[in-house]
Design an enzyme around this catalytic site. Sequence first.
Site, PDB file in Angstrom:
ATOM      1  N   ASP A  24       4.925   6.407 -17.086  1.00  0.00           N
ATOM      2  CA  ASP A  24       4.559   5.210 -16.323  1.00  0.00           C
ATOM      3  C   ASP A  24       5.740   4.798 -15.467  1.00  0.00           C
ATOM      4  OD1 ASP A  24       5.796   2.283 -17.272  1.00  0.00           O
ATOM      5  OD2 ASP A  24       6.076   3.894 -18.726  1.00  0.00           O
ATOM      6  N   GLY A  57       6.850  -6.050 -24.600  1.00  0.00           N
ATOM      7  CA  GLY A  57       7.588  -7.162 -24.019  1.00  0.00           C
ATOM      8  C   GLY A  57       9.070  -7.110 -24.297  1.00  0.00           C
ATOM      9  N   CYS A  83      -6.935  10.508  -0.606  1.00  0.00           N
ATOM     10  CA  CYS A  83      -7.011   9.049  -0.692  1.00  0.00           C
ATOM     11  C   CYS A  83      -7.511   8.455   0.625  1.00  0.00           C
ATOM     12  CB  CYS A  83      -5.657   8.450  -1.078  1.00  0.00           C
ATOM     13  SG  CYS A  83      -4.496   8.269   0.298  1.00  0.00           S
ATOM     14  N   CYS A 122      -4.083  15.175   0.917  1.00  0.00           N
ATOM     15  CA  CYS A 122      -4.389  14.058   0.019  1.00  0.00           C
ATOM     16  C   CYS A 122      -5.777  13.497   0.302  1.00  0.00           C
ATOM     17  CB  CYS A 122      -3.332  12.965   0.180  1.00  0.00           C
ATOM     18  SG  CYS A 122      -3.609  11.526  -0.887  1.00  0.00           S
ATOM     19  N   CYS A 175      -5.196   8.565   3.732  1.00  0.00           N
ATOM     20  CA  CYS A 175      -5.066   9.862   4.401  1.00  0.00           C
ATOM     21  C   CYS A 175      -6.385  10.342   4.983  1.00  0.00           C
ATOM     22  CB  CYS A 175      -4.523  10.894   3.414  1.00  0.00           C
ATOM     23  SG  CYS A 175      -2.862  10.504   2.807  1.00  0.00           S
ATOM     24  N   GLN A 212      14.781   5.155 -29.723  1.00  0.00           N
ATOM     25  CA  GLN A 212      15.940   4.666 -28.977  1.00  0.00           C
ATOM     26  C   GLN A 212      17.149   5.552 -29.313  1.00  0.00           C
ATOM     27  OE1 GLN A 212      16.141   2.606 -26.553  1.00  0.00           O
ATOM     28  NE2 GLN A 212      14.137   1.595 -26.618  1.00  0.00           N
ATOM     29  N   ASP A 264       2.733  -2.762 -23.235  1.00  0.00           N
ATOM     30  CA  ASP A 264       4.056  -2.623 -23.829  1.00  0.00           C
ATOM     31  C   ASP A 264       4.377  -3.896 -24.605  1.00  0.00           C
ATOM     32  OD1 ASP A 264       4.913  -4.494 -21.958  1.00  0.00           O
ATOM     33  OD2 ASP A 264       5.766  -2.988 -20.620  1.00  0.00           O
ATOM     34  N   HIS A 279      -2.128   5.371  -1.735  1.00  0.00           N
ATOM     35  CA  HIS A 279      -1.684   6.745  -1.488  1.00  0.00           C
ATOM     36  C   HIS A 279      -0.631   7.176  -2.501  1.00  0.00           C
ATOM     37  CE1 HIS A 279      -0.086  10.357   0.332  1.00  0.00           C
ATOM     38  NE2 HIS A 279       1.115   9.806   0.238  1.00  0.00           N
TER      39      HIS A 279
END
Length: 372
Positions: free
Chosen positions: A265, A94, A305, A303, A308, A188, A92, A334
């Site tokens: 994100d 900044g 991962c 899950c 889990c 924006q 990004d 997780h």
Amino acid sequence: MFQFEIQATCSNTGARCGCFHTPHGPVTTPRFMPVGTLGTVKGVTTSQLAETGAQMVLSNTYHLHLQPGEEIVADAGGLHRFMGWDGPMLTDSGGFQVFSLGDLNRIDDEGVDFRNPRNGSRILLTPERSMQIQMRLGADVAMAFDQCPPYPATENDVAEACRRTHAWLGRCADAHQRDDQALFGIVQGGCFPHLRDLSARTVASFNLPGIAIGGVSVGEPVEEMHQIVRQVTPLLPADRPRYLMGIGTLREMAVAVANGIDMFDCVLPTRLGRHGTALVGGERWNLRNARFRHDHTPLDPNCPCIACRQHTRAYLHHLIRSEELLGLTLLSIHNLTHLIRFTTAMGQAIRDGCFSEDFAPWEPSSRAHHTW
């Protein structure tokens, strides 16, 4: 080099799934992208990150400029080599971080003059400087330098931020000189429909490889954010990826995908993990809670991962209560896996023709026994 292909669409909503091709590999959409602010997703190694299903990772231009500096990253061969991640990356601009600082001396058409929080020196960040830093960092995608107005803000202040954002986008486009790095513009306009309309049309006119919707999740009511997405996405090119910045909750991602958003994100999954909270279905579980002390079942049976697969709720509870770093890492892994699997499942549902039934509208209570 950068191509976005739409592979399937939902006949009842605006949802679509596809693939964004980058020099470091494909990004299938819809897609949640982990945030690695300083070249690291907090508490997680790049090998562990890959196991979550992550494809594209974010880093922050402002923070990397302050520490260690873009020169050191460039000397290492770029951000990918510096952090040991061979998949796609996005930086990004900044701008959001700079405008969030309290000690700003000047914001004008030239850029932002602010004090370095590390040593007190003055820094002038301009569109051109942001592009220089991001080109040195070498991520696959660079974000344009924009002005994100706070919420609430007056119509005049938001209009001024839009005008400046559009002017800065032109300067970013002129300064950006890397063919192997895509430049994304940012819409924006706050919660003012006519300003969102103006910004969407203006940013779209630059014909960039992708467009983000910014200035959301900054304190506005959730329904206003939904309305912004509904209004803006039809104004953006259909053949480019659409990125909704700073969003990472299941319901908000499902609503956004139903309205044509492709990428997300958020720092939420790792932030929650560092505070002992796990995402399970549509709920947040505080693993400090005594109810998990004798619970020897997997955190989430669905899950895959490591948290889990190999550990129990009781063990995770023990780690969190003991303030062991492993507990924070396991919960972060997780939570990342959870959000990435959710966006992957939305893409599969679009391909299978059942997105509108399974995800739109999506409410946590209706997905308690999920299979994704």
